[in-house]
Structure formats: C-alpha cells, structure tokens
Design a protein around this motif. Structure first.
Motif, PDB file in Angstrom:
ATOM      1  N   HIS A  45      -9.689  -8.694   1.798  1.00 33.34           N
ATOM      2  CA  HIS A  45      -8.586  -8.256   0.939  1.00 33.34           C
ATOM      3  C   HIS A  45      -8.938  -6.951   0.259  1.00 33.34           C
ATOM      4  O   HIS A  45     -10.035  -6.422   0.456  1.00 33.34           O
ATOM      5  CB  HIS A  45      -8.203  -9.353  -0.065  1.00 33.34           C
ATOM      6  CG  HIS A  45      -9.112  -9.451  -1.243  1.00 33.34           C
ATOM      7  ND1 HIS A  45      -8.695  -9.224  -2.526  1.00 33.34           N
ATOM      8  CD2 HIS A  45     -10.433  -9.737  -1.332  1.00 33.34           C
ATOM      9  CE1 HIS A  45      -9.714  -9.372  -3.356  1.00 33.34           C
ATOM     10  NE2 HIS A  45     -10.780  -9.686  -2.663  1.00 33.34           N
ATOM     11  N   TYR A  46      -7.990  -6.439  -0.515  1.00 34.86           N
ATOM     12  CA  TYR A  46      -8.114  -5.139  -1.167  1.00 34.86           C
ATOM     13  C   TYR A  46      -8.200  -5.394  -2.666  1.00 34.86           C
ATOM     14  O   TYR A  46      -7.163  -5.493  -3.330  1.00 34.86           O
ATOM     15  CB  TYR A  46      -6.880  -4.311  -0.796  1.00 34.86           C
ATOM     16  CG  TYR A  46      -6.816  -2.867  -1.259  1.00 34.86           C
ATOM     17  CD1 TYR A  46      -7.711  -2.314  -2.175  1.00 34.86           C
ATOM     18  CD2 TYR A  46      -5.814  -2.048  -0.766  1.00 34.86           C
ATOM     19  CE1 TYR A  46      -7.607  -0.996  -2.582  1.00 34.86           C
ATOM     20  CE2 TYR A  46      -5.695  -0.718  -1.158  1.00 34.86           C
ATOM     21  CZ  TYR A  46      -6.600  -0.206  -2.061  1.00 34.86           C
ATOM     22  OH  TYR A  46      -6.477   1.107  -2.463  1.00 34.86           O
ATOM     23  N   PRO A  47      -9.430  -5.544  -3.194  1.00 34.11           N
ATOM     24  CA  PRO A  47      -9.565  -5.883  -4.614  1.00 34.11           C
ATOM     25  C   PRO A  47      -8.819  -4.889  -5.495  1.00 34.11           C
ATOM     26  O   PRO A  47      -8.899  -3.680  -5.269  1.00 34.11           O
ATOM     27  CB  PRO A  47     -11.083  -5.805  -4.848  1.00 34.11           C
ATOM     28  CG  PRO A  47     -11.691  -6.032  -3.508  1.00 34.11           C
ATOM     29  CD  PRO A  47     -10.733  -5.390  -2.528  1.00 34.11           C
ATOM     30  N   GLY A  48      -8.116  -5.379  -6.461  1.00 33.42           N
ATOM     31  CA  GLY A  48      -7.311  -4.512  -7.326  1.00 33.42           C
ATOM     32  C   GLY A  48      -5.870  -4.482  -6.863  1.00 33.42           C
ATOM     33  O   GLY A  48      -4.980  -4.965  -7.566  1.00 33.42           O
ATOM     34  N   MET A  49      -5.637  -3.984  -5.656  1.00 31.52           N
ATOM     35  CA  MET A  49      -4.259  -3.968  -5.150  1.00 31.52           C
ATOM     36  C   MET A  49      -3.763  -5.386  -4.912  1.00 31.52           C
ATOM     37  O   MET A  49      -2.585  -5.688  -5.144  1.00 31.52           O
ATOM     38  CB  MET A  49      -4.154  -3.156  -3.863  1.00 31.52           C
ATOM     39  CG  MET A  49      -2.727  -3.152  -3.316  1.00 31.52           C
ATOM     40  SD  MET A  49      -2.504  -2.045  -1.917  1.00 31.52           S
ATOM     41  CE  MET A  49      -0.880  -2.601  -1.340  1.00 31.52           C
ATOM     42  N   PHE A  64      -9.577  -0.837   5.759  1.00 30.94           N
ATOM     43  CA  PHE A  64      -9.695  -2.298   5.814  1.00 30.94           C
ATOM     44  C   PHE A  64      -9.496  -2.809   7.238  1.00 30.94           C
ATOM     45  O   PHE A  64      -8.854  -2.156   8.068  1.00 30.94           O
ATOM     46  CB  PHE A  64      -8.663  -2.954   4.890  1.00 30.94           C
ATOM     47  CG  PHE A  64      -8.947  -2.713   3.436  1.00 30.94           C
ATOM     48  CD1 PHE A  64      -9.867  -3.489   2.740  1.00 30.94           C
ATOM     49  CD2 PHE A  64      -8.305  -1.694   2.758  1.00 30.94           C
ATOM     50  CE1 PHE A  64     -10.143  -3.261   1.410  1.00 30.94           C
ATOM     51  CE2 PHE A  64      -8.568  -1.452   1.422  1.00 30.94           C
ATOM     52  CZ  PHE A  64      -9.490  -2.238   0.742  1.00 30.94           C
ATOM     53  N   GLN A 120      -2.970   2.252  -4.647  1.00 30.31           N
ATOM     54  CA  GLN A 120      -2.787   0.799  -4.579  1.00 30.31           C
ATOM     55  C   GLN A 120      -1.324   0.353  -4.551  1.00 30.31           C
ATOM     56  O   GLN A 120      -1.014  -0.796  -4.885  1.00 30.31           O
ATOM     57  CB  GLN A 120      -3.543   0.099  -5.724  1.00 30.31           C
ATOM     58  CG  GLN A 120      -5.041   0.428  -5.690  1.00 30.31           C
ATOM     59  CD  GLN A 120      -5.893  -0.500  -6.521  1.00 30.31           C
ATOM     60  OE1 GLN A 120      -5.380  -1.398  -7.198  1.00 30.31           O
ATOM     61  NE2 GLN A 120      -7.199  -0.316  -6.465  1.00 30.31           N
ATOM     62  N   GLN A 121      -0.423   1.272  -4.137  1.00 34.00           N
ATOM     63  CA  GLN A 121       0.978   0.903  -3.914  1.00 34.00           C
ATOM     64  C   GLN A 121       1.296   1.229  -2.460  1.00 34.00           C
ATOM     65  O   GLN A 121       0.966   2.338  -2.000  1.00 34.00           O
ATOM     66  CB  GLN A 121       1.917   1.726  -4.812  1.00 34.00           C
ATOM     67  CG  GLN A 121       1.747   1.479  -6.296  1.00 34.00           C
ATOM     68  CD  GLN A 121       2.433   0.213  -6.761  1.00 34.00           C
ATOM     69  OE1 GLN A 121       3.382  -0.246  -6.130  1.00 34.00           O
ATOM     70  NE2 GLN A 121       1.954  -0.369  -7.841  1.00 34.00           N
ATOM     71  N   GLU A 169      -6.617   7.524  -4.907  1.00 31.30           N
ATOM     72  CA  GLU A 169      -7.088   6.569  -3.900  1.00 31.30           C
ATOM     73  C   GLU A 169      -6.034   6.374  -2.809  1.00 31.30           C
ATOM     74  O   GLU A 169      -4.873   6.139  -3.113  1.00 31.30           O
ATOM     75  CB  GLU A 169      -7.353   5.231  -4.623  1.00 31.30           C
ATOM     76  CG  GLU A 169      -7.976   4.144  -3.780  1.00 31.30           C
ATOM     77  CD  GLU A 169      -8.385   2.940  -4.642  1.00 31.30           C
ATOM     78  OE1 GLU A 169      -9.227   3.117  -5.546  1.00 31.30           O
ATOM     79  OE2 GLU A 169      -7.843   1.833  -4.425  1.00 31.30           O
ATOM     80  N   LEU A 227     -10.032   4.527   1.528  1.00 32.30           N
ATOM     81  CA  LEU A 227     -10.507   3.182   1.844  1.00 32.30           C
ATOM     82  C   LEU A 227      -9.946   2.729   3.186  1.00 32.30           C
ATOM     83  O   LEU A 227      -8.817   3.103   3.547  1.00 32.30           O
ATOM     84  CB  LEU A 227     -10.055   2.189   0.759  1.00 32.30           C
ATOM     85  CG  LEU A 227     -10.815   2.185  -0.569  1.00 32.30           C
ATOM     86  CD1 LEU A 227     -10.561   3.461  -1.349  1.00 32.30           C
ATOM     87  CD2 LEU A 227     -10.388   0.986  -1.405  1.00 32.30           C
TER      88      LEU A 227
END
Lengths: 147, 81
Positions: free
Chosen positions: A51-55, B6, B57-58, B71, B4
């Motif tokens: 997972h994407y910690p924070g998001m 994933f 993060q959006q 980010e 980042l």
C-alpha cells in the motif's frame, strides 16, 4: 468514523460489537468482511498486500466521509490490512450504521466499490509457481458508475 | 520532488522512491524525462493506459501540472478490498 490500516490481524466480532455499541439511535448495522480466498487452479501460499502509506489513510477517510454524508450514516468503519496474509485470513472489513437497513447496505456497497479500485492497495498472489500481481478487473471499474 | 513507485512499477524500475530534480511542467513531461534516462524506465512506462498517477497523494491525470508539487507516485490500477 474510524479508519485503520495495519499489518496486524483484527477480531471482526469485537470490531462489530464495539462499532455497534457506539451507535445509539441507529436501527441498522451492516458489516462486510473480506477473506483471502484459496485459488481453484493452484494452491495459494500467501497473499501479499502493498500500500501507499499516507495516501491510503487519507483515501479511506475520504471514502468514509463521503459515505456518511451520502447515506446519512450515524457512523462508518474501515479496517484494511497489508503485508503477507495466508488463505483464510481476514483482509479487511467495513461497517456502516444507519437508521434503516437500505442506507446501511448501500453505504457498505459504496465503500467496497471504491475500496476495490480507488484505495492504493496492490495484491500479489504467491503460489508454488511464483508471484503474480492481481490485475484490476474491468467490472470493478464499471461498478463505480452506479454511484 | 519525491517520485514513488508501487507494485510492478517499483519492480521494473528497481526502487521504491527517489529524489528527482526536474523542471517538468506536467506528469507527462516528467514521464518523458524518466523514459529518456534508462531502459528500465521505458519498460515501466511503456503503456501509460496501464498506469495510474497520484500527485501529492491525490489521484490525478497525466496532464496534471507539477508546479509546487512535492510528491508524485506511479502505480498500476489499484486492487484493494
């Protein structure tokens, strides 16, 4: 409203009991639990969830807030695990509380549909043959259209 | 900015995050800069329709602007639940 993203196992019964105890005046509590399913074609050794910690936390909080507002919920709970899980282990749960059952059921479906394809988790299936990332399904994306 | 990666994007590029000095105006510009660096980036970004991007993060589109962004994350379609 509570959102939890953690590696550790959790007790579904206790979570539902605590959630229900905190919901006075609500006539309907719905909970859904997701379990690591063994594969029919090859025995699953483990499911790994990245997972994407924070998001992750902010995405789940946003979903819970939207569900509460849209379905006039008294409360909502989302718990989602990450890391390495064995077949039969609990992956995640949602619980919703509303005055009447339709809103509670619909809100749980709403949360599940968004969790499937809008929460930053990635599943990988580990079998004797190797490790494969689980592909997103078109039907999961299509399911969002009804909301 | 921090970039980042994933799931299989992380595996193809070979690291989970890195600092990138860039003047890229949009996510697409950043992707083009990364692809020009090394084949492993080209392999990861070969099919953008198979990728999703988050900016600060959006979830965002590939034409999202990067001014002031801290980010950027690239990953395959999500499989939660």
């Amino acid at each position: 409203m509570r959102v939890s993203v953690a590696e550790a196992p959790f007790d579904v019964g206790r979570e539902v009991a605590e959630f229900s105890a905190g919901c006075s005046g609500m006539g309907a509590i719905v909970s859904f639990t997701g379990i690591v399913r063994d594969l029919p074609e090859a025995p699953l050794e483990a499911m790994e969830i990245e997972h994407y910690p924070g998001m992750t936390e902010s995405a789940l909080e946003d979903m819970a807030r939207r569900a509460i507002e849209r379905f006039s919920l008294g409360d909502a709970l989302i718990i989602h695990r990450h890391g390495r899980l064995a077949p039969g282990e609990t992956i995640m749960m949602v619980a919703t509380a509303a005055p009447h059952r339709k809103d509670a059921f619909d809100a749980a479906e709403f949360l599940m549909d968004f969790l499937k394809s809008r929460a930053p988790f990635w599943k990988r299936e580990i079998t004797a043959g190797g490790a494969d990332w689980v592909a997103a399904k078109d039907e999961d994306e299509d399911a969002l259209a009804r909301w | 900015m921090d970039v980042l990666y994933f799931a299989w994007v992380r595996e193809r590029i070979g690291l989970p995050r890195e600092k990138v000095q860039t003047e890229a105006a949009t996510v697409t510009d950043l992707v083009e800069e990364l692809i020009a660096r090394e084949p492993r980036y080209a392999a990861a970004f070969a099919d953008l329709s198979a990728l999703r991007v988050a900016v600060d993060q959006q979830l965002a589109d590939f034409d999202a602007p990067l001014a002031g962004v801290r980010e950027v994350a690239f990953f395959p379609p999500m499989t939660g639940g």
